[in-house]
Design a protein around this motif. Sequence first.
Motif, short mmCIF file in Angstrom:
data_model
loop_
_atom_site.label_atom_id
_atom_site.label_comp_id
_atom_site.label_asym_id
_atom_site.label_seq_id
_atom_site.Cartn_x
_atom_site.Cartn_y
_atom_site.Cartn_z
N LEU A 201 37.86 46.34 -13.27
CA LEU A 201 37.12 47.12 -12.27
C LEU A 201 35.69 47.37 -12.73
O LEU A 201 34.74 47.22 -11.95
CB LEU A 201 37.83 48.45 -12.02
N ASP A 202 35.51 47.74 -13.98
CA ASP A 202 34.16 47.97 -14.51
C ASP A 202 33.31 46.70 -14.42
O ASP A 202 32.12 46.76 -14.12
CB ASP A 202 34.23 48.45 -15.96
N HIS A 203 33.95 45.56 -14.68
CA HIS A 203 33.24 44.27 -14.63
C HIS A 203 32.72 44.00 -13.22
O HIS A 203 31.56 43.62 -13.03
CB HIS A 203 34.18 43.15 -15.08
N TYR A 204 33.58 44.19 -12.23
CA TYR A 204 33.19 43.91 -10.85
C TYR A 204 32.23 44.96 -10.31
O TYR A 204 31.30 44.63 -9.56
CB TYR A 204 34.43 43.83 -9.96
N ILE A 205 32.43 46.23 -10.65
CA ILE A 205 31.55 47.29 -10.16
C ILE A 205 30.13 47.06 -10.68
O ILE A 205 29.15 47.31 -9.97
CB ILE A 205 32.06 48.67 -10.61
N THR A 206 29.99 46.57 -11.91
CA THR A 206 28.66 46.26 -12.44
C THR A 206 27.96 45.22 -11.56
O THR A 206 26.77 45.36 -11.23
CB THR A 206 28.77 45.73 -13.88
N GLN A 207 28.70 44.18 -11.16
CA GLN A 207 28.12 43.16 -10.28
C GLN A 207 27.75 43.76 -8.92
O GLN A 207 26.68 43.44 -8.36
CB GLN A 207 29.12 42.02 -10.08
N LEU A 208 28.59 44.63 -8.38
CA LEU A 208 28.31 45.26 -7.10
C LEU A 208 27.07 46.15 -7.17
O LEU A 208 26.25 46.17 -6.25
CB LEU A 208 29.51 46.07 -6.63
N LEU A 209 26.93 46.88 -8.28
CA LEU A 209 25.78 47.76 -8.44
C LEU A 209 24.48 46.97 -8.48
O LEU A 209 23.48 47.37 -7.88
CB LEU A 209 25.94 48.60 -9.72
N VAL A 210 24.51 45.85 -9.21
CA VAL A 210 23.31 45.00 -9.28
C VAL A 210 22.98 44.44 -7.91
O VAL A 210 21.82 44.45 -7.47
CB VAL A 210 23.52 43.86 -10.30
N ALA A 211 23.99 43.94 -7.21
CA ALA A 211 23.76 43.36 -5.88
C ALA A 211 23.26 44.42 -4.90
O ALA A 211 22.35 44.17 -4.10
CB ALA A 211 25.05 42.72 -5.36
N ASN A 212 23.83 45.62 -4.98
CA ASN A 212 23.39 46.71 -4.09
C ASN A 212 21.96 47.13 -4.41
O ASN A 212 21.19 47.50 -3.52
CB ASN A 212 24.33 47.92 -4.23
N SER A 213 21.61 47.11 -5.69
CA SER A 213 20.25 47.46 -6.09
C SER A 213 19.24 46.48 -5.52
O SER A 213 18.17 46.87 -5.03
CB SER A 213 20.16 47.50 -7.62
N ILE A 214 19.57 45.19 -5.60
CA ILE A 214 18.67 44.16 -5.05
C ILE A 214 18.53 44.33 -3.55
O ILE A 214 17.43 44.26 -2.99
CB ILE A 214 19.21 42.76 -5.39
#
Length: 247
Positions: A97-110
């Motif tokens: 979950l932490d691995h995927y949430i990190t990707q989501l956070l980066v994508a949401n930031s962009i």
Amino acid sequence: MPSVLDFITEEQLSEAPDDPALAFTQLVGHAQKRLDDHLNAADEMQSGGMYKEAQYGFMNVIIALAKAYKINPFATMDVPRHQHFQDRDYDQFKADLDHYITQLLVANSIKAKSDSVKLPPKAKDTIRSYVHGLKQAIDNSEFSDAKREKLHDKLREFEDALDKNRLSFLAVTKLTFVILAVPGSLWASYDVVSKLTHNILQVVGEAKAVEDEDRKLPDNRPMPILLPPRKEEEKPKNQGLDDEIPF
């Protein structure tokens, strides 16, 4: 066992963004905070059973959220049967979950940067002067006290957004819609109000054009496919034992 409302309140669900990835990320954050509370309470009571129940409840809720928002791979996961749930099940789930949430956070930031603009101080001051003009137009127009106060509340919301590091286009759009949706006959001068609103849009548009020219932002494309934390484990190769099965 903690229920869904022990991790996420009805208010948090109703206030979640419309964007599925952003909503999932935000609600996981709320659930994580509540999980920490449950785990701390379990530690204080020295209850291993409460600790395990909280972890299982968290995993159950997160998978349910992923299914509702169609966030893979969690949307396709099965919740382990309660009697078979082990610490290693939660540990691996939390790591993934932490691995995927990190990707989501980066994508949401962009995505957030594409849908917002960083205004220089001079541009913010200019917009504040236009907002002040809108406040005066509201006070001078033929509104009821309740309507006047509601419009002032909308301007205050916009000013709060303006004070942030980046101004979202959604905040600008909402302000424009609220102001221009009021019938022109109720304004002391609709032309002045239209001009002030247009000026705000122009300042924001010019600032965004400069920003995009200075730094090449990625295209506002759909959320990228999330990558797994590890390569799929290879199954052991057939060593030719199928043909000679010992009896």
